[in-house]
Scaffold this active site. Structure first.
Site, PDB file in Angstrom:
ATOM      1  N   GLU A  87     -11.795  19.201 -26.048  1.00  9.93           N
ATOM      2  CA  GLU A  87     -11.464  18.080 -26.919  1.00  9.93           C
ATOM      3  C   GLU A  87     -12.255  18.021 -28.223  1.00  9.93           C
ATOM      4  O   GLU A  87     -11.720  17.584 -29.243  1.00  9.93           O
ATOM      5  CB  GLU A  87     -11.682  16.760 -26.156  1.00  9.93           C
ATOM      6  CG  GLU A  87     -10.840  16.613 -24.903  1.00  9.93           C
ATOM      7  CD  GLU A  87      -9.356  16.502 -25.223  1.00  9.93           C
ATOM      8  OE1 GLU A  87      -9.013  15.954 -26.290  1.00  9.93           O
ATOM      9  OE2 GLU A  87      -8.541  16.988 -24.411  1.00  9.93           O
ATOM     10  N   SER A 465      -0.342 -20.321  30.481  1.00  7.27           N
ATOM     11  CA  SER A 465      -1.509 -20.603  31.332  1.00  7.27           C
ATOM     12  C   SER A 465      -2.835 -20.337  30.639  1.00  7.27           C
ATOM     13  O   SER A 465      -3.885 -20.790  31.112  1.00  7.27           O
ATOM     14  CB  SER A 465      -1.423 -19.775  32.624  1.00  7.27           C
ATOM     15  OG  SER A 465      -0.320 -20.205  33.410  1.00  7.27           O
TER      16      SER A 465
END
Length: 604
Positions: A87, A465
């Site tokens: 770059e 239950s």
């Protein structure tokens, strides 16, 4: 001669003044877009929300951008050199703008009429990525130059390069090089070799064109060009260059890979925090630590997965996904495509049955491979009739499969691939620390990506239950003992709200006569529970049940309460039972242990 020199000097002065005037005019036009010094030094990256277990295992990540910021000193030398070679090889020597590069770009524009190289330095790219849009205009370019010059005055080269490696877009939702290393290689930057570093260093130029998992040939050319540049710049030796050039492409799409599967938990955390932080939740870089223990969560995942599959297999085989006889003689690519068009499920494979023998079946998988299914893979598949009835055990493969069937197979340690089907039942599990309410494991259903409905918090059903111990606890609180006797005998209750008289019975229809409470509880005798609640009184029992965290408004105000007719969530029942385990003290379940901001400060 002197006159000519005067004219040239005058022209030079006029040219310089004109240039200064043009620069000032451009500056005046774009100055409002140039950030202040404070803005330059207070740049914040968009970092996703990350959620962890109590023992630091990643659960999930939320955010549009994948990013893991790193400091300058953590940038590998090989990556720094690769970026500079690709770059901006003059990065450490220019003032933010490369005059030669810009001149070359301008010359190309004048001579060809087209923009070719942009002449952008790394500093200019940082300026564009942080402060500007990507529109191709001259105004934006000049603004970019002025911001770059200002950045070079206010920030060090190291700070600028750090901003660059953390911000730049590198494809597949990866922003910054550390995120790219995770996305393409499933590793951190310091674990990558020179070839891999050069591969991701080549992405900023055009991520869509050079993504290695999409365009491997283009990315290979780009990678090798960067290695050549590094060699010519003296950054690497010839041997290192050749090794990197000869290296194969190893990139794959790794995506977000949590350390532990806990998707229901991640979604619960996201929802809770979203109420406070809104959309900022996905960008502010918060780290959330939950109360989940990874080993317990893994055990919970395994229990739900295997438990549901075992139940589903016991109840019979519901048949193939579909039957496509025409696919058997179709070309390989057509077979593969047809199988891949069927949505995937976990790590299972879709398969086409090509032929069957007495004890084996030949199949083609969705990944194009062929496999042979042994009898041990198929023999479980009794025909499903209904949830209580299934057919006889098969005696040969043809009783289960025919050529042309499209089926699902799941991995199995004994037979490699086991004939499978997506379960139609669900299950959920929560593990709660009764001492403080910390949720240590939670699974809200069989598969989050198939059904996101959380059966721990969102589903309410009758506990039956399971609810009786809370009624018995009220009896003990009112002076009853385990030896207190209730007559287990037929009884009739008349209620104006009922169409007819209610005659509760025990399971199996048997009555036991006078029964101690301890026996009635472990036998789960319905009649004793109903009689007991009738003696205690409904209102007093509802008031007592608040101690377990139950809201009386959510409970039935009649004797059916004793048989668990209330609609309650699994979390509510677990919270109630925690009181028994915790010596009578109620705790509030919680999931979030702490929230840390991007700077490491605790905000919760």
């Amino acid at each position: 001669m002197a006159k000519t020199l005067k004219i040239l000097l005058l022209l030079g002065v006029l040219g310089a003044l004109s240039a200064v005037g043009i620069v000032y005019a451009v500056y005046y036009n774009v100055k409002d877009n140039i950030p202040s010094v404070a803005e330059l030094k207070d740049i914040e990256l968009r970092i996703p929300l990350r959620i962890y277990t109590a023992d630091n295992k990643l659960i999930g990540e939320f955010g549009e951008q994948r990013r893991t910021p790193i400091r300058f000193e953590d940038i590998p030398e090989g990556l720094e050199n690769a970026i500079l070679a690709a770059e901006d090889s003059n990065f450490y020597h220019h003032p933010g703008v490369d005059i030669i590069g810009l001149g070359r770009a301008a010359f190309q524009l004048v001579t060809t009429g087209e923009k070719q190289g942009g002449g952008s330095t790394i500093t200019m790219q940082v300026a564009r990525n942080y402060f500007l849009s990507f529109e191709q205009t001259y105004t934006r370019k000049f603004t970019e130059i002025f911001i770059a010059l200002k950045m070079e005055r206010e920030l060090s080269k190291e700070e600028i390069l750090e901003l660059y490696v953390n911000k730049i877009y590198l494809g597949n939702r990866a922003y910054g090089f550390e995120a790219a290393a995770q996305v393409y290689y499933g590793k951190s930057l310091d674990q990558l070799d020179l070839a891999q570093l050069a591969m991701i260093a080549g992405l900023p130029k055009a991520p869509s064109r050079f993504i290695p998992v999409v365009n491997p040939s283009r990315s290979l050319i780009r990678r090798n060009w960067i290695r050549q540049r590094m060699l010519s710049l003296g950054m690497i030796e010839k041997d290192a260059y050749q090794t990197a050039v000869d290296a194969p492409i190893t990139a794959k799409n790794h995506g977000v890979r949590p350390d532990i599967e806990a998707n229901y938990i991640a979604e619960m955390v996201r929802l809770e925090l979203y109420d406070t932080f809104g959309d900022d939740l996905y960008n502010n870089g918060m780290t959330v630590y939950t109360t989940i223990l990874s080993e317990r969560q893994k055990a919970a995942n395994d229990a739900i997965y295997q438990g549901v599959l075992d139940y589903d297999m016991r109840h019979g085989y519901r048949g193939s996904i579909e039957t496509r006889i025409d696919l058997i003689d179709a070309p390989l690519d057509e077979q593969t495509q047809a199988l891949q068009d069927i949505p995937r499920f976990r790590d299972w494979q879709t398969a086409l049955i090509l032929s069957v023998e007495e004890t084996t079946a030949d199949a083609r998988l969705a990944n194009g491979e062929r496999t042979t299914l042994p009898w041990d893979s198929i023999k479980w598949a009794k025909a499903y009739i209904n949830e209580d009835t299934w057919g006889p055990a098969p005696s040969k493969v043809a009783d289960v499969l025919v050529p042309g069937d499209i089926v699902r197979l799941r991995p199995d340690s004994d037979v490699e691939w086991l004939l499978a089907q997506k379960p139609t039942v669900q299950s959920a599990l929560i593990s709660l620390n009764s001492k403080d309410g910390a949720i240590e494991a939670l699974v809200g259903g069989f598969d989050f990506f198939v059904n996101k409905f959380n059966r721990i918090t969102q589903s309410k059903r009758q506990p039956g239950s399971n609810f009786k111990p809370f009624v018995y606890a009220n009896a003990l609180d009112k002076g009853y003992t385990a030896a207190s006797i209730i007559n287990d005998a037929p009884v009739v209750f008349n209620d104006s709200n009922l169409a007819s008289a209610w005659r509760p019975t025990n399971d199996g229809g048997k009555f036991y006569g006078p029964t101690r409470l301890r026996q009635a509880l472990y036998r789960s005798q319905n009649v004793v529970s109903v009689r007991l609640l009738d003696e205690l009184g409904i209102q007093s029992t509802l008031e007592f049940l608040k101690r377990f965290g139950f809201d009386p408004n959510e409970l039935p105000h009649n004797l059916s309460l004793s048989l668990g007719s209330a609609n309650l969530s699994t979390l509510q029942i677990a919270t109630g039972y925690a009181v028994f385990s915790n010596g009578g003290y109620q705790v509030q379940p919680y999931l979030i242990s702490s929230v840390i901001d991007r700077h490491g400060e605790s905000i919760f």
